[in-house]
Design an enzyme around this catalytic site. Structure first.
Site, PDB file in Angstrom:
ATOM      1  N   HIS A 162       1.245  -6.721  11.680  1.00 32.76           N
ATOM      2  CA  HIS A 162       0.471  -5.547  11.250  1.00 32.76           C
ATOM      3  C   HIS A 162       0.826  -4.347  12.132  1.00 32.76           C
ATOM      4  CE1 HIS A 162      -3.048  -3.080  10.272  1.00 32.76           C
ATOM      5  NE2 HIS A 162      -3.121  -3.809   9.167  1.00 32.76           N
ATOM      6  N   ASP A 222      -8.983  -3.479   4.153  1.00 35.72           N
ATOM      7  CA  ASP A 222     -10.248  -2.791   3.882  1.00 35.72           C
ATOM      8  C   ASP A 222     -10.008  -1.289   3.867  1.00 35.72           C
ATOM      9  OD1 ASP A 222     -12.430  -4.436   3.603  1.00 35.72           O
ATOM     10  OD2 ASP A 222     -13.396  -3.801   5.451  1.00 35.72           O
TER      11      ASP A 222
END
Length: 220
Positions: free
Chosen positions: A187, A65
């Site tokens: 991540h 995002d």
């Protein structure tokens, strides 16, 4: 909306732009910009594509995002505008580059310099409502960015795809690993970075692969 996108991408994605889902997505996004604070600024929605033409892509980094705080997002995943405080994931990316390649942490978190060298900084969702992470997910952006990844995989050779975290790895399932280098790690967020992102060596591995295939390395 006045959005900028490089001509090479406009041509490659023309079919996608003409599909019914993209028309519905465009309507949704227009209404959102008209009635809410949306990031990035409308003209920068396709900034990643504008800075990195299709035929110049060497490395693809997949984010999820855009940042949803004021002044942060400018259309490149993980990147922030000059003068903006580095978000935690970006700090960890810079730490790994420093560890991997002995490159000092830069003064700015603006990654346009990477994009201009052939790094496509692609978020899965290209817009977001202020303060509401994930607010524009499942509206059509994911289908569009899946098509981008498939197009790169099928029509290019010897690209490096950096897939950080389960979401990016799932999105990268379509990549042809016989033609491209796919690098996977957790991540870079503070929740997971020290469980395998720090120490992954992706930036050095990418440059080695590019050089082996006759391309200039990225100045990270």
């Amino acid at each position: 909306m006045d959005v900028k996108i490089d001509a090479t991408w406009k041509e490659k994605l023309q079919e996608e732009f003409e599909k019914p889902y993209f028309s519905a997505l465009s309507d949704f996004v227009r209404k959102e910009y008209a009635s809410n604070v949306i990031y990035p600024p409308a003209k920068l929605i396709f900034n990643a594509f504008d800075h990195c033409p299709f035929n110049k892509v060497k490395v693809v980094i997949i984010g999820q995002d855009p940042y949803h705080g004021p002044g942060q997002a400018h259309g490149l995943c993980f990147s922030v505008n000059d003068g903006v405080k580095f978000p935690p994931s970006l700090i960890n990316i810079f730490k790994e580059i420093e560890r991997d390649l002995s490159v000092s942490i830069p003064q700015t978190g603006n990654l346009e310099r990477w994009a201009k060298q052939g790094v496509l900084l692609l978020n899965a969702t290209l817009t977001v409502r202020s303060g509401l992470a994930g607010s524009h997910q499942k509206k059509g952006w994911e289908q569009f960015t899946d098509a981008v990844i498939e197009k790169l995989s099928s029509e290019s050779t010897h690209l490096v795809f950096m897939l950080w975290g389960a979401y990016a790895q799932q999105k990268g399932a379509v990549i042809d690993t016989t033609k491209h280098l796919v690098l996977k790690a957790v991540h870079p967020s503070p929740l997971s970075a020290y469980r395998g992102f720090i120490g992954c060596g992706h930036f050095g591995k990418a440059n080695s692969y590019l050089q082996q295939n006759g391309c200039d390395p990225i100045n990270w």
